[in-house]
Design a protein around this motif. Structure first.
Motif, short mmCIF file in Angstrom:
data_model
loop_
_atom_site.label_atom_id
_atom_site.label_comp_id
_atom_site.label_asym_id
_atom_site.label_seq_id
_atom_site.Cartn_x
_atom_site.Cartn_y
_atom_site.Cartn_z
N UNK A 92 38.98 -16.17 38.19
CA UNK A 92 38.35 -14.95 38.68
C UNK A 92 37.78 -15.10 40.07
N UNK A 93 37.23 -16.26 40.37
CA UNK A 93 36.65 -16.50 41.69
C UNK A 93 37.74 -16.62 42.76
N UNK A 94 38.82 -17.31 42.43
CA UNK A 94 39.93 -17.39 43.38
C UNK A 94 40.53 -16.00 43.63
N UNK A 95 40.54 -15.15 42.60
CA UNK A 95 40.98 -13.77 42.77
C UNK A 95 40.06 -13.01 43.70
N UNK A 96 38.75 -13.15 43.46
CA UNK A 96 37.76 -12.42 44.26
C UNK A 96 37.86 -12.79 45.73
N UNK A 97 38.04 -14.08 45.99
CA UNK A 97 38.11 -14.56 47.37
C UNK A 97 39.43 -14.18 48.03
N UNK A 98 40.48 -14.01 47.21
CA UNK A 98 41.80 -13.70 47.74
C UNK A 98 42.72 -14.90 47.85
N UNK A 99 42.32 -16.03 47.21
CA UNK A 99 43.15 -17.23 47.26
C UNK A 99 44.38 -17.11 46.38
N UNK A 100 44.32 -16.24 45.37
CA UNK A 100 45.49 -15.92 44.54
C UNK A 100 45.50 -14.41 44.34
N UNK A 101 46.62 -13.91 43.86
CA UNK A 101 46.74 -12.49 43.51
C UNK A 101 46.67 -12.35 41.99
N UNK A 102 46.54 -11.13 41.53
CA UNK A 102 46.51 -10.87 40.09
C UNK A 102 47.79 -11.39 39.44
N UNK A 103 48.92 -11.21 40.10
CA UNK A 103 50.19 -11.67 39.53
C UNK A 103 50.25 -13.18 39.43
N UNK A 104 49.48 -13.88 40.28
CA UNK A 104 49.51 -15.34 40.28
C UNK A 104 48.49 -15.96 39.33
N UNK A 105 47.60 -15.14 38.78
CA UNK A 105 46.53 -15.67 37.92
C UNK A 105 47.07 -16.40 36.69
N UNK A 106 48.06 -15.87 35.96
CA UNK A 106 48.57 -16.63 34.80
C UNK A 106 49.13 -17.98 35.16
N UNK A 107 49.79 -18.09 36.32
CA UNK A 107 50.33 -19.38 36.73
C UNK A 107 49.22 -20.37 37.03
N UNK A 150 46.18 -23.19 44.30
CA UNK A 150 46.74 -23.03 42.95
C UNK A 150 47.99 -22.16 42.93
N UNK A 151 48.37 -21.61 44.07
CA UNK A 151 49.67 -20.93 44.16
C UNK A 151 50.83 -21.93 44.10
N UNK A 152 50.54 -23.14 44.49
CA UNK A 152 51.57 -24.17 44.66
C UNK A 152 51.73 -24.98 43.38
N UNK A 153 52.92 -24.99 42.76
CA UNK A 153 53.10 -25.81 41.55
C UNK A 153 52.78 -27.29 41.76
N UNK A 154 52.92 -27.76 43.02
CA UNK A 154 52.66 -29.16 43.31
C UNK A 154 51.21 -29.56 43.21
N UNK A 155 50.29 -28.59 43.09
CA UNK A 155 48.88 -28.92 42.99
C UNK A 155 48.60 -29.74 41.74
N UNK A 156 49.38 -29.55 40.70
CA UNK A 156 49.11 -30.27 39.44
C UNK A 156 49.24 -31.77 39.67
N UNK A 157 50.31 -32.21 40.28
CA UNK A 157 50.49 -33.65 40.51
C UNK A 157 49.50 -34.16 41.55
N UNK A 158 49.21 -33.35 42.58
CA UNK A 158 48.19 -33.76 43.56
C UNK A 158 46.85 -33.96 42.86
N UNK A 159 46.48 -33.02 42.00
CA UNK A 159 45.22 -33.08 41.25
C UNK A 159 45.19 -34.32 40.38
N UNK A 160 46.27 -34.57 39.64
CA UNK A 160 46.31 -35.71 38.73
C UNK A 160 46.27 -37.04 39.47
N UNK A 161 46.89 -37.10 40.63
CA UNK A 161 46.87 -38.35 41.41
C UNK A 161 45.44 -38.75 41.74
N UNK A 162 44.63 -37.78 42.14
CA UNK A 162 43.23 -38.09 42.44
C UNK A 162 42.44 -38.38 41.18
N UNK A 163 42.61 -37.55 40.16
CA UNK A 163 41.78 -37.68 38.96
C UNK A 163 42.08 -38.96 38.19
#
Length: 440
Positions: A193-208, A155-168
């Motif tokens: 919150x879970x991605x934060x806990x695991x370390x997959x995103x940072x607090x600054x990246x949560x709004x994005x 979810x750090x990558x803006x491109x995830x949105x189109x990747x997600x939509x292509x599958x869905x």
């Protein structure tokens, strides 16, 4: 299950509140409660990764392999192979809805490549649900994405949105004709919150991340309605007593115009010692099976969203009670008592004019609670770590739920096993502004 479960932080995800709700009239305490009616939808809920087993490469298999998640995954409760018998267990309860997840990581193991056998698996699951007289509720994203998406930054990558939509889009094209209820993202704030806990995103990246999920939700909502104009779509919200507006309103603001019904998950009250809002157990605080259970809290959760969305129906997408390894709770509360008491408050909410259309029990069986098999939520308990047969053993709540469904609720003169607690122990200030009690 969401930020409330084992290993989740006790702190809430701080986001800006934007809505102040006007109070309504104080409802009277009805001496009796009426059945919920023939149109009410009773269901059971599950997710893909938590129950299927045989997991393909994903963000969560990597979290487990890295030691960040706790217990080994093994094959969870092996829904992949045992789904015919699990669907039969649900049908015997008499439920009308069976919620499952459609796992992106299983369907699309590599960019641009879809696994036809994975689609055939979900075809069979959905066919069996429908053949058994139930309606599928399909969750598109229950916190898991393919390993190759993780390699691209998740979810750090803006491109995830189109990747997600292509599958869905492929999922929608394949299953819209089956008339499912749709859940786009499971508990989006808890997902962050879970991605934060695991370390997959940072607090600054949560709004994005929240922005990207909202963009994906709003787009796939239109895709679903193009395929099936009468479709019913939501993104279920993991209610956080004492801090609901701060935690979930930011996502609600982003997707409010594209919700056909309001999906609400409810589990816990505030901590009695501090009044702190909780979303789940952690190593620094109470274990999840020690968190406070106040069944009247579901009334306040429903009232909150009925005021915010007076023009849309509500559905309890998840609700249940954890135990430690399936043993008795220290507070003595049984699964049957909790279920009956909860349903009483659903009937009270309906009697007070809240447009409640359905309720799902989390979950049909025990499963992988995002890092641990110790918390047990299932109507049927499964000892994943010690029983190689993965036998489904009924809890006391199986017969209770079957009776409730057959009767449309608890008996008219029912009184909860546990009377309402002091309002500050439930969902302040929501529960202290027009407190709802039992009749004299």
């Amino acid at each position: 299950m969401r930020t409330r479960k084992c290993g989740y932080a006790l702190v809430t995800l701080a986001m800006t509140a934007t809505v102040a709700l006007a109070p309504g009239a104080v409802p009277s305490a009805h001496a009796t409660v009426a059945p919920l009616g023939d149109e009410f939808l009773w269901g059971v809920a599950s997710s893909g990764f938590q129950s299927e087993g045989h997991a393909p490469d994903s963000n969560w298999t990597r979290y487990i392999d890295s030691g960040e998640a706790g217990d080994e995954y093994l094959n969870s409760v092996d829904f992949l192979e045992r789904h015919p018998s699990d669907i039969e267990l649900a049908a015997r309860l008499g439920v009308q809805v069976y919620r499952i997840g459609i796992e992106w990581a299983r369907l699309q193991p590599e960019p641009g490549i879809w696994d036809s056998s994975a689609f055939r698996f979900y075809d069979d699951v959905i066919d069996r649900i429908v053949a058994a007289g139930m309606r599928p509720m399909l969750t598109l994203d229950h916190w898991v994405y393919p390993g190759w998406v993780s390699d691209r930054g998740g979810w750090r990558n803006p491109g995830i949105v189109e990747d997600w939509l292509t599958n869905m889009r492929k999922v929608v094209d394949r299953y819209a004709s089956r008339n499912p209820l749709w859940v786009t993202f499971n508990e989006p704030a808890a997902y962050v919150g879970t991605e934060l806990r695991i370390g997959a995103i940072t607090v600054d990246e949560a709004p994005a991340m929240l922005d990207r999920m909202a963009q994906a939700h709003n787009t796939i909502y239109d895709v679903i309605h193009h395929a099936a104009p009468d479709a019913q779509v939501t993104s279920n919200l993991g209610y956080v007593a004492g801090a609901e507006t701060e935690v979930n309103q930011p996502m609600v603001d982003r997707i409010a115009d594209k919700l056909d019904f309001i999906g609400v998950d409810y589990y816990f009250a505030v901590l009695p010692e501090s009044g702190q809002s909780v979303q789940g157990g952690s190593n620094q605080g109470p274990a999840i099976w020690e968190l406070p259970i106040r069944t009247e809290g579901i009334y306040y959760a429903l009232r909150h969203y009925s005021r915010l969305f007076p023009d849309r129906p509500l559905y309890v997408v998840e609700n249940g009670m954890p135990t430690e390894n399936g043993g008795p709770r220290a507070d003595g509360y049984t699964r049957s008592e909790h279920l009956r008491d909860t349903v009483y408050w659903l009937q009270r909410a309906k009697a007070d004019g809240i447009d409640l259309i359905g309720y799902n029990y989390w979950s049909l069986t025990d499963n992988y609670e995002w890092g641990s098999y110790t918390p047990r939520f299932g109507l049927y308990t499964v000892d994943v770590r010690t029983d190689p047969t993965l036998a489904r053993r009924p809890t006391d709540a199986v017969d209770t739920y079957r009776t409730i469904i057959r009767s449309g609720g608890v008996p008219t003169g029912y009184r909860p096993t546990r009377p309402p607690a002091e309002c500050e122990l439930v969902d302040p200030p929501e529960s202290c502004d027009q407190t709802v009690g039992l009749p004299d």
